[in-house]
Design a protein around this motif. Structure first.
Motif, mmCIF file in Angstrom:
data_model
loop_
_atom_site.group_PDB
_atom_site.id
_atom_site.type_symbol
_atom_site.label_atom_id
_atom_site.label_comp_id
_atom_site.label_asym_id
_atom_site.label_seq_id
_atom_site.Cartn_x
_atom_site.Cartn_y
_atom_site.Cartn_z
ATOM 1 N N TYR A 110 -19.876 23.771 26.593
ATOM 2 C CA TYR A 110 -20.055 24.374 27.914
ATOM 3 C C TYR A 110 -20.206 25.894 27.842
ATOM 4 N N HIS A 111 -20.258 26.418 26.642
ATOM 5 C CA HIS A 111 -20.454 27.857 26.408
ATOM 6 C C HIS A 111 -19.291 28.691 26.929
ATOM 7 N N VAL A 112 -18.080 28.134 26.822
ATOM 8 C CA VAL A 112 -16.897 28.952 27.084
ATOM 9 C C VAL A 112 -16.893 30.088 26.075
ATOM 10 N N GLN A 113 -16.806 31.316 26.547
ATOM 11 C CA GLN A 113 -17.071 32.457 25.676
ATOM 12 C C GLN A 113 -16.016 32.679 24.602
ATOM 13 N N ASP A 114 -14.746 32.532 24.955
ATOM 14 C CA ASP A 114 -13.682 32.807 23.987
ATOM 15 C C ASP A 114 -12.827 31.570 23.765
ATOM 16 N N LEU A 115 -12.855 31.078 22.532
ATOM 17 C CA LEU A 115 -11.999 29.979 22.104
ATOM 18 C C LEU A 115 -10.817 30.600 21.373
ATOM 19 N N VAL A 116 -9.626 30.352 21.886
ATOM 20 C CA VAL A 116 -8.410 30.993 21.391
ATOM 21 C C VAL A 116 -7.523 29.937 20.755
ATOM 22 N N ALA A 117 -7.093 30.156 19.525
ATOM 23 C CA ALA A 117 -6.170 29.252 18.839
ATOM 24 C C ALA A 117 -4.767 29.854 18.889
ATOM 25 N N PHE A 118 -3.777 29.033 19.216
ATOM 26 C CA PHE A 118 -2.403 29.531 19.238
ATOM 27 C C PHE A 118 -1.472 28.514 18.590
ATOM 28 N N VAL A 119 -0.374 29.020 18.067
ATOM 29 C CA VAL A 119 0.571 28.208 17.304
ATOM 30 C C VAL A 119 1.928 28.212 17.996
ATOM 31 N N ASN A 120 2.488 27.025 18.244
ATOM 32 C CA ASN A 120 3.871 26.927 18.706
ATOM 33 C C ASN A 120 4.831 26.885 17.532
ATOM 34 N N SER A 121 4.439 26.161 16.488
ATOM 35 C CA SER A 121 5.242 26.112 15.265
ATOM 36 C C SER A 121 4.330 25.963 14.060
ATOM 37 N N ALA A 122 4.722 26.610 12.989
ATOM 38 C CA ALA A 122 4.037 26.399 11.715
ATOM 39 C C ALA A 122 4.346 24.998 11.206
ATOM 40 N N PRO A 123 3.535 24.456 10.314
ATOM 41 C CA PRO A 123 3.902 23.203 9.666
ATOM 42 C C PRO A 123 5.264 23.326 8.984
ATOM 43 N N PRO A 124 6.006 22.234 8.857
ATOM 44 C CA PRO A 124 7.387 22.284 8.353
ATOM 45 C C PRO A 124 7.549 22.928 6.983
ATOM 46 N N ILE A 125 6.529 22.906 6.160
ATOM 47 C CA ILE A 125 6.640 23.507 4.839
ATOM 48 C C ILE A 125 6.947 25.007 4.929
ATOM 49 N N PHE A 126 6.631 25.633 6.069
ATOM 50 C CA PHE A 126 6.828 27.072 6.222
ATOM 51 C C PHE A 126 8.071 27.433 7.037
ATOM 52 N N THR A 127 8.704 26.481 7.689
ATOM 53 C CA THR A 127 9.837 26.800 8.562
ATOM 54 C C THR A 127 11.162 26.683 7.829
ATOM 55 N N SER A 128 12.176 27.346 8.351
ATOM 56 C CA SER A 128 13.479 27.427 7.679
ATOM 57 C C SER A 128 14.172 26.083 7.552
ATOM 58 N N ASN A 129 13.961 25.192 8.508
ATOM 59 C CA ASN A 129 14.637 23.888 8.497
ATOM 60 C C ASN A 129 13.692 22.735 8.187
ATOM 61 N N HIS A 130 12.444 23.067 7.841
ATOM 62 C CA HIS A 130 11.421 22.066 7.524
ATOM 63 C C HIS A 130 11.180 21.083 8.667
ATOM 64 N N LEU A 131 11.298 21.616 9.889
ATOM 65 C CA LEU A 131 10.969 20.875 11.096
ATOM 66 C C LEU A 131 9.955 21.684 11.897
ATOM 67 N N SER A 132 9.394 21.049 12.943
ATOM 68 C CA SER A 132 8.441 21.734 13.823
ATOM 69 C C SER A 132 9.133 22.314 15.052
ATOM 70 N N CYS A 133 10.445 22.404 15.015
ATOM 71 C CA CYS A 133 11.242 22.958 16.100
ATOM 72 C C CYS A 133 12.590 23.376 15.531
ATOM 73 N N ARG A 134 13.283 24.241 16.264
ATOM 74 C CA ARG A 134 14.650 24.655 15.935
ATOM 75 C C ARG A 134 14.745 25.539 14.693
ATOM 76 N N GLY A 135 13.622 25.882 14.071
ATOM 77 C CA GLY A 135 13.659 26.711 12.875
ATOM 78 C C GLY A 135 13.113 28.102 13.115
ATOM 79 N N PHE A 136 12.956 28.859 12.023
ATOM 80 C CA PHE A 136 12.396 30.206 12.126
ATOM 81 C C PHE A 136 11.505 30.468 10.922
ATOM 82 N N LEU A 137 10.695 31.517 11.037
ATOM 83 C CA LEU A 137 9.817 31.951 9.955
ATOM 84 C C LEU A 137 10.502 33.100 9.224
ATOM 85 N N SER A 138 10.676 32.950 7.905
ATOM 86 C CA SER A 138 11.328 33.983 7.109
ATOM 87 C C SER A 138 10.293 34.917 6.484
ATOM 88 N N PHE A 139 10.761 36.058 5.993
ATOM 89 C CA PHE A 139 9.879 37.021 5.335
ATOM 90 C C PHE A 139 9.098 36.374 4.196
#
Length: 480
Positions: A110-139
């Motif tokens: 439909y020629h929408v001009q701006d397609l924006v990608a956003f993330v609620n959670s990183a995949p579990p391999i990157f999160t502190s608790n290896h879940l898609s919720c309740r965790g955090f992203l470390s340095f």
């Protein structure tokens, strides 16, 4: 008395200010959470969604927000757990999310001009608790997570032909969504600068067509304003931010928005309002209100964000929702009446029980139409102008692009107020011009043509009724 008999009283003439404000970057909504259920509906229903959101007969959105899923590990609500493109063995499969990418490709078609990608959670391999919720992203996970996001942007282009214009690597980073009813990941304030700068460098090398928006804080007064100065200057992060994105779940008034505008003016950043919903008349909470009461709240919210907050973009949370709070197939008044069991989280609603009752109807709210009063009349690149001289209870904002002017007027006067004739003087640029499009949304009308809208000697005239939103577009008449 004679004036009332002859027609609507004329209010003092208003004037479009010659002062140029910000340029519009877009109006849109999110495809999060509804894409999966709606994708399972018949094809005719999916195509209807495209018309409602993207076509000139619908909202004509200029932005669409695609949720890059984290896999939903640990999330208890199945339709709030989008799949990830990252496989367990480290490879990528861009067929993993057929529902989400279906509507993303539809937006592109439909020629929408701006397609924006956003993330609620990183995949579990990157999160502190290896879940898609309740965790955090470390340095230590920032670099591999940034590479993953860059792979996603490149992969969407290579495998699906989707050019993502903007990428948001974190969403409401002060919260981890600990109840795990949805995806969420906390990104501590000190980590945000490293994430933005690392991702910015990766995108510049591998996907220069894509730019970063950040940090999508949930609240302006208690999160965004006090936190932004603590990270945005570190590691030159500000260099990689195309627009500072925020949510508005504290439902800010003009003063808070003006404070925010001042902060971003000092930083030299554009700002976008990228998520809001669920106002129940007092606060964030349960309520389903498809009426003009919620429609007027949305109109004033958009006006305040644009005028007082200086935001360039306004994105509603989610385009479609099943949270009606009743069963529309069992009650004729279900979808049209207020109830306290649903949510004001959608512009359009659908029946979540459609697999059993085969009800594939879509239900439009007054918020849908009010949103269209802005999105259909203020395309990307429009330059905003204020409107001065209007009486109490009536506000308006104007925009100009390629010689055409649009005025959106919000009449928030009491329902018992009389209809009035509005006269607004536009800046003199052309010898003649005419009304080419108009739309009135009120309790009784939805995008109704304003029959008495006219343009003469650079003055736009039309009638306005209380508790309504009027949009009028004027274009120059070609000189022969």
């Amino acid at each position: 008395m004679s004036q009332l008999i002859r027609g609507a009283p004329v209010v003092p003439n208003a004037v479009v200010s010659p002062t140029k404000l910000q340029k519009i970057a877009g109006f849109g909504a999110s495809g999060a959470w509804w894409s999966g259920p709606v994708y399972s509906m018949p094809k005719s229903s999916r195509l209807e969604v495209g018309k409602l959101l993207f076509s000139s007969k619908g909202l004509q959105m200029s932005q669409f927000r695609y949720n890059v899923g984290g896999g939903g590990v640990g999330v208890t609500t199945s339709w709030k757990a989008p799949p990830t493109f990252l496989n367990a063995n480290g490879s990528y499969n861009f067929n993993n999310d057929p529902a989400g990418t279906y509507f993303l490709k539809m937006a592109k078609a439909y020629h929408v001009q701006d397609l924006v990608a956003f993330v609620n959670s990183a995949p579990p391999i990157f999160t502190s608790n290896h879940l898609s919720c309740r965790g955090f992203l470390s340095f230590r996970q920032v670099a591999p997570y940034a590479r993953y996001l860059t792979h996603v942007v490149v992969g969407l282009k290579k495998h699906l032909g989707i050019d993502v214009s903007y990428l948001s690597p974190m969403n409401e980073p002060d919260f981890s969504m600990a109840p795990c009813k949805q995806e969420g990941m906390r990104v501590p304030v000190p980590v945000r600068a490293l994430l933005v700068s690392t991702l910015g460098k990766d995108l510049a090398k591998s996907a220069p067509w894509c730019h970063i928006i950040a940090d999508e804080s949930s609240q302006i007064a208690f999160q965004l304003i006090p936190e932004v100065s603590h990270w945005v200057h570190h590691l030159n992060a500000i260099k990689y931010i195309a627009a500072f994105a925020h949510h508005s779940y504290d439902y800010p008034g003009p003063q808070v928005l003006s404070d925010m505008k001042s902060v971003f003016a000092r930083l030299g950043l554009n700002s976008w309002m990228t998520e809001i919903c669920c106002f129940n008349g007092k606060r964030f909470g349960y309520q389903y209100d498809p009426t003009m009461v919620s429609g007027m709240w949305l109109a004033k919210s958009i006006f305040n964000d644009l005028f007082y907050g200086g935001d360039s973009a306004f994105d509603w949370w989610t385009a479609l929702s099943p949270n009606i709070g009743c069963q529309p197939n069992l009650s004729s008044g279900c979808a049209s009446n207020v109830n306290i069991l649903g949510r004001n989280d959608g512009l359009v609603y659908y029946d979540i029980n459609y697999p059993n009752d085969h009800n594939y109807k879509f239900y439009l709210t007054k918020r849908y139409y009010v949103f269209g009063n802005f999105s259909k009349f203020m395309p990307i690149g429009s330059v905003l102008h204020g409107v001065v001289g209007l009486p109490n209870g009536i506000e308006a904002i104007a925009s100009q692009k390629l010689g055409s002017w649009s005025v959106v007027l919000i009449d928030d006067r009491s329902v018992n107020s009389p209809t009035v004739k509005i006269k607004i003087a536009l800046p003199t640029q052309f010898s003649s011009s005419k009304v080419v499009s108009s739309a009135l949304t009120s309790a009784r009308s939805s995008w109704a043509k304003i029959s008495n809208a006219s343009m003469a000697q650079n003055v736009l005239t039309f009638n306005s009724a209380p508790q309504s939103v009027s949009s009028v577009m004027v274009s120059p008449t070609p000189i022969r």
